[in-house]
Enzyme design. Structure first.
Site: not given
Ligand code: TYM
Length: 337
Positions: A112, A193, A196
């Protein structure tokens, strides 16, 4: 006593099929057997600029999609991160236990920040806030997609380091990553991947996409050379990705998909895939509308925040005590307005 599951999703834009299959749909598999806390991590989303007019809507929308995917607020606690001040407080304490070197090695940070002249310090310390999220709930398991694995590893390291430095304080959690669907790829570039933050909306299917959008995006999805539908991630990464999505939508095995489309070519497969996605998302979109109209979300989030504050404040108090910090303002006695 039930084990505890914790996970979070950022409200930083549209939710897409990767978020759905890699995370929110899977969350519903945990709600019967685990004491679940699911969080809308708005503090994480502001590591890059968010329009303050738009953010409340995105937070609300993300909460609605959790419900639309089948999350039952009677079984699981759903809340917004910034309604629970312990997260930011513990994050600072853990920042003082983490090192600059280990945060510099986080691949998401490297991706990023790459090529950018300037980025927020929050983007760098982001995984520490994520560790705080998880550790505040004495979490056993963290259901996430593949891209968050390294962050959960860091969380484990920080918990262990804190425990050995200050005495047993945190439970050391484990990531739970699905065998399939943990890394849905971009429809335009199977090396990346589905994300968004992709500037090209043709790369992802949003949970709110119309039938026409879905048909159009799948029709324009990149494919590999040849015309056979065979699952071979090395040789045919684009088709393997589309087959993974088809398998997740229909429950069919890869061998069954290969059989179904033998000799039929990409166009027929893409048509069936678009139909399968439309069928998968239709009930989610329907439930989303119902929940949105019912106006119930604010009371669900308020109750969720109350419960989250109750649980996390006890863990924060424990951690503050271990570190020798002041407890004149007892975190367990603070109240929501
Ligand atoms: P975020 O918001 O980017 O994504 C949310 C969840 O979706 C999963 N994900 C995917 N899974 C499969 N294929 C993809 N292309 C894909 N893109 C996203 C992510 O792995 C995630 O599970 N840092 C985290 C949010 C967070 C979090 C936490 C998660 C903050 N605190 C504590 C678990 C525990 C994030 O950016 O997710």
């Amino acid at each position: 006593m039930k084990k505890r599951a914790f996970s979070g999703v950022q409200p930083s834009g549209v939710l897409h099929l990767g978020n759905y299959f890699g995370a929110i749909k899977r969350f519903t598999d945990f709600q019967d057997d685990y004491d679940c806390f699911f969080c809308i991590v708005d503090l994480h989303s502001i590591t890059v600029y968010q329009d303050p007019e738009e953010l409340p809507k995105l937070i609300n929308d993300t909460a609605l999609y959790y419900l639309a995917a089948g999350l039952d607020p009677q079984k699981a606690t759903l809340f917004v991160q910034s309604d629970v001040p312990c997260h930011a407080e513990l994050s600072w304490m853990l920042e003082c236990v983490s090192t600059f070197g280990e945060l510099s090695r986080m691949t998401q940070f490297k991706d990023k920040s790459k090529g950018k002249e300037s980025f927020s310090s929050g983007l760098f310390t982001y995984p520490v806030l994520m560790a705080a999220d998880i550790l505040l709930y004495d979490t056993d398991v963290v259901p996430v997609g593949e891209d968050q694995k390294q962050h959960v590893e860091l969380c484990r390291d920080l918990a262990q380091r804190f425990n050995s430095r200050y005495g047993e304080t945190f439970k050391v959690p484990e990531a739970v990553i699905p065998e399939f669907g943990a890394r849905i790829k971009s429809l335009q570039n199977p090396d990346k991947k589905m994300s968004k933050s992709d500037p090209n909306p043709l790369g992802y299917i949003s949970l709110s996409d119309s039938k026409d959008d879905i048909v159009n995006k799948i029709r324009r999805a990149v494919t590999d050379s040849g015309r056979e539908i065979v699952y071979s991630p090395e040789d045919k990464p684009a088709i393997a990705n589309l087959m993974t999505i088809y398998s997740l939508c229909t429950g069919l095995e890869f061998s069954e998909i290969e059989e179904q489309f033998e000799g039929k070519g990409y166009a027929a497969f893409k048509q069936a895939l678009a139909d399968a996605i439309i069928e998968t998302l239709a009930p989610v979109q329907e439930k989303y509308r119902e929940y949105a109209e019912s106006g119930i979300i604010s009371s669900i989030l308020k109750q969720g925040a109350e419960k989250a504050n109750e649980v996390s404040s006890q863990v924060l108090k424990r951690a503050k005590q271990r570190m020798g910090l002041s407890l004149l303002l007892d975190p367990t006695k603070r109240k929501l307005s």
